[in-house]
Scaffold this active site. Structure first.
Site: not given
Length: 447
Positions: A246, A244, A103
């Protein structure tokens, strides 16, 4: 069963160190394959995506070996956003989805996240069962039943086309100049292409990954680079994703940042007005600002708080039948569109609000005044438990007494890093600083 290997968002660690080794990735893949491949009479498939970290190649190959050893057929997506893996797991009728990413963490870290066949992240119970399989002897498939692996070339394209369907059908982004910072991460191709295809003038940054520059001085955790680009190019808005994709942070036309709380406030207000906010409820974590809660209450809406981690937000949303939630850090979960946080789709919702209202980003990204909030992190060594020290507990009790009725205190261990996070909110900023610094000093002494 308890989990030791899995944290709040999959398995995380430094690449080539436990648990992020090729050996453990192989066992994880084999255990997950054995957990999901319950019926040997039918075809079982898994999709694997990754971000742009150098260690992704190693972990991808090891996971593939483990999964195929238990008879799973592997579809390799290459670099795609985490929400794309959730979407494609369900869309491609896979039994399992795997995302290789740490992430927002630096390149030397990596992680492995699992999605079930419904596209949602696995429950704590499922992760505990996989850990139990790892601890035992994993039964491999018979030679004739070993799985196959192949590259899927259109996975990213499928996700991009879907992302565009979440934007109002008769709306365009023509005339909007948008800076998109992809953090040299998984969305470095998908996000700029979607924005351009919807009509925006796109200024892409953070789109030259080299394996070691992911999240480096860019992205949602370092918005200064994008803010400078917004001002330099006279852009209308900036969208900052993490490695990533998100998470998202929004920048207005002056380069000022709107975090996840402000984005959620805007969407909750607009969705409620349109009659589409299920149950009149927004789901957010204990980290979300008190100002967000006051804003919602003032509009007759409700804030449901959860532990930190977008997976817990999603679990609460599913239990309550609510369709909007997220985190201050920029995870925005819209179950009408996605099974997990999706930075690109959340960014599209903000752009839709701009296009529909004709208002500037600055007018839309300041729904409420934040209550002063201070967060400090204290690193500790493996095996230490500084929060259990009597001296730390005494300081925390004193702080709670001082804040009683005027603020809020939250102290927790990070689920992804060896950090103690000390957060407080209070209108009295001097008291706020004194309380947080006192706890930080006590934790450092104990550690």
């Amino acid at each position: 069963m308890t989990r030791k290997l899995f944290g709040t968002d999959g398995v995380r660690g430094q690449a080539n160190s436990y648990p992020m080794t090729a050996e453990m990735a192989l066992r994880l893949g084999a255990a997950a394959g054995r957990y999901f491949r319950r019926d040997a009479s039918t075809e079982h498939r898994v999709v694997i995506g990754k971000d742009t970290r150098l260690s992704g190649y190693m972990l991808e190959n090891a996971l593939t070996a483990g999964l195929t050893s238990t008879g799973m057929n592997v579809l390799l997506l290459g670099p795609v956003p985490t929400p794309a893996v959730g979407f494609l797991t369900r869309s491609m009728r896979a039994d399992l989805g795997v995302m290789i990413s740490a992430s927002h963490n630096p390149h030397q870290d990596n992680g492995i996240k699992f999605f079930g066949p419904d596209g949602f992240k696995l429950s704590d119970e499922a992760e505990a069962e996989i850990e139990a399989i790892i601890a035992g002897e994993i039964v491999p498939a018979q030679p004739q039943n070993i799985g196959r692996a192949r590259r899927i070339e259109d996975g990213r394209g499928r996700y991009q086309e879907y992302a565009k369907t979440t934007f109002p059908s008769k709306l365009r982004l023509d005339g909007l100049k948008v800076v998109i910072d992809c953090a040299h991460g998984a969305a470095y191709r998908a996000a700029p292409e979607v924005l351009w295809e919807l009509g925006a003038e796109v200024i892409p940054i953070g789109v030259a990954p080299n394996g070691t520059n992911i999240n480096l001085r860019c992205g949602s955790t370092h918005t200064q680079t994008a803010a400078e680009a917004v001002v330099a190019h006279g852009a209308d808005v900036g969208i900052c994703l993490d490695g990533d994709a998100d998470r998202v942070m929004i920048l207005d036309e002056t380069g000022k940042v709107a975090d996840g709380d402000q984005i959620m406030a805007l969407l909750a207000d607009r969705w409620a007005s349109a009659g589409r906010l299920q149950g009149g409820t927004l789901v957010a974590t204990v980290m979300s600002n008190l100002g967000l809660e006051r804003f919602l209450t003032g509009r007759g809406l409700r804030l449901e708080r959860t532990p930190v981690g977008d997976r817990y937000v999603v679990e609460a949303m599913r239990r309550g039948g609510w369709n909007l939630g997220g985190e201050q850090s920029g995870h925005i979960v819209m179950t009408d569109y996605a099974t997990t946080g999706d930075g690109l789709i959340a960014g599209l919702q903000f752009l839709a609000a701009m296009a529909q209202s004709g208002q500037a980003a600055s007018a839309l990204s300041r729904s409420f005044e934040t209550v002063p909030q201070l967060l400090k992190n204290v690193r500790y060594a493996a095996g230490q438990e500084p929060l259990k020290a009597a001296s730390v507990q005494a300081v925390i009790r004193d702080a709670e007494a001082r804040l009683d009725g005027s603020g809020r205190l939250l102290i927790r261990k990070s689920g992804t890093e060896p950090l103690i996070r000390v957060m407080a909110e209070c209108e009295d900023e001097a008291l706020l600083l004194d309380v947080v610094d006192g706890i930080v000093a006590a934790v450092k002494d104990a550690a």
